[in-house]
Design a protein around this motif. Structure first.
Motif: not given
Length: 259
Positions: A124-126, A168-170, A173, A181, A183
């Motif tokens: 998830s992007n969070n 973070d997930s970004l 990636r 990634v 929501s």
């Protein structure tokens, strides 16, 4: 109520879910015992074609070791618990069926090591993650030093482990750790979509392909090609291979049975 649950969806897809959201789904002794019980079930189900591993809640996939519980342990108990986390993670890595980690929040230490043991990771992007053990004066002890380097390369693995950097997930990636990634609301469906796509393929071929990739990875190219050839030969006498050819001839979707 079990701290790890298991259910089957769409006939061929299993979902393992960590269920301690009040404790960030951390690895307590009870959770580790429950996880072993669930893995026992998964290993016995020959008809499974994909497994999604995720967690309850919207904040944490798995925060790693339960540090509150660990503060009450002797040194020997700490070692035993770390070894137990490693055994759970290795059992996930050794599953014949493809696994997808759906990272729905924080994944630190052993939590990220669990995700590293899966074949595919979506987040998830969070989500925030990291192998942060060196900030606690220890090192990753459930395969993180080995699996991260194999996934993203030696130099990057050293960078993230030695700095204990959180990311973070970004960023995950960007470095090749996370495949997709999305929501938080879309995460479950994304993981299940990938599982369905895998499950629609020939089950024997999928399992053998995973085996060929895993076994061949640590060898030189020529040895790897020999491993691939040997694995390929296991698919030749299967009913599914003949069904695929017949379905192609008849211009229809094949009906694979895993035989």
């Amino acid at each position: 109520m079990s701290t790890v649950t298991f259910e089957i969806v769409d006939s061929y897809i299993g979902v393992i879910k960590l269920n301690r959201p009040e404790a960030a789904n951390a690895f307590s002794r009870q959770l580790l015992a429950d996880f072993h019980d669930v893995l026992e079930l998964v290993e016995q189900k020959d008809d499974l074609r994909a497994v999604v591993i995720t967690s309850e809640g919207e904040k944490a996939f798995c925060a790693g070791a339960d540090l509150k519980e660990r503060r009450t342990m002797t040194q020997d108990e700490v070692v035993d618990t770390v070894n137990e986390i490693g055994r759970v993670v290795t059992r996930v890595d050794d599953l014949k069926v493809p696994t997808i980690a759906a990272i729905n929040g924080a994944a630190f230490g052993g939590g990220l090591e669990l995700a590293l043991a899966c074949d595919i990771r979506v987040a998830s992007n969070n989500a925030k993650m990291g192998l942060t053990e060196t900030s606690l004066a220890i090192i990753p002890g459930a395969g993180g030093t080995q699996r991260l380097a194999r996934l993203i390369g030696l130099a990057k693995a050293k960078y993230y482990i030695l700095t204990a950097k959180r990311f973070d997930s970004l960023e995950g990636r960007e470095i090749g750790l996370i495949e997709e990634v999305v929501s938080l609301d879309e995460l479950s469906n994304k993981a299940l979509d990938i599982a369905v796509q895998i499950a629609s393929n020939g089950p024997v071929g999928v399992k053998i392909a995973k085996q060929a990739i895993n076994v061949g990875f640590d060898h030189d190219l020529q040895t790897g090609l020999k491993i691939e050839k040997d694995c390929y030969m296991h698919t030749i006498p299967t009913e599914d291979r003949l069904e695929a050819l017949q379905a192609f001839k008849e211009k229809r979707k094949p009906n694979f049975k895993g035989k």
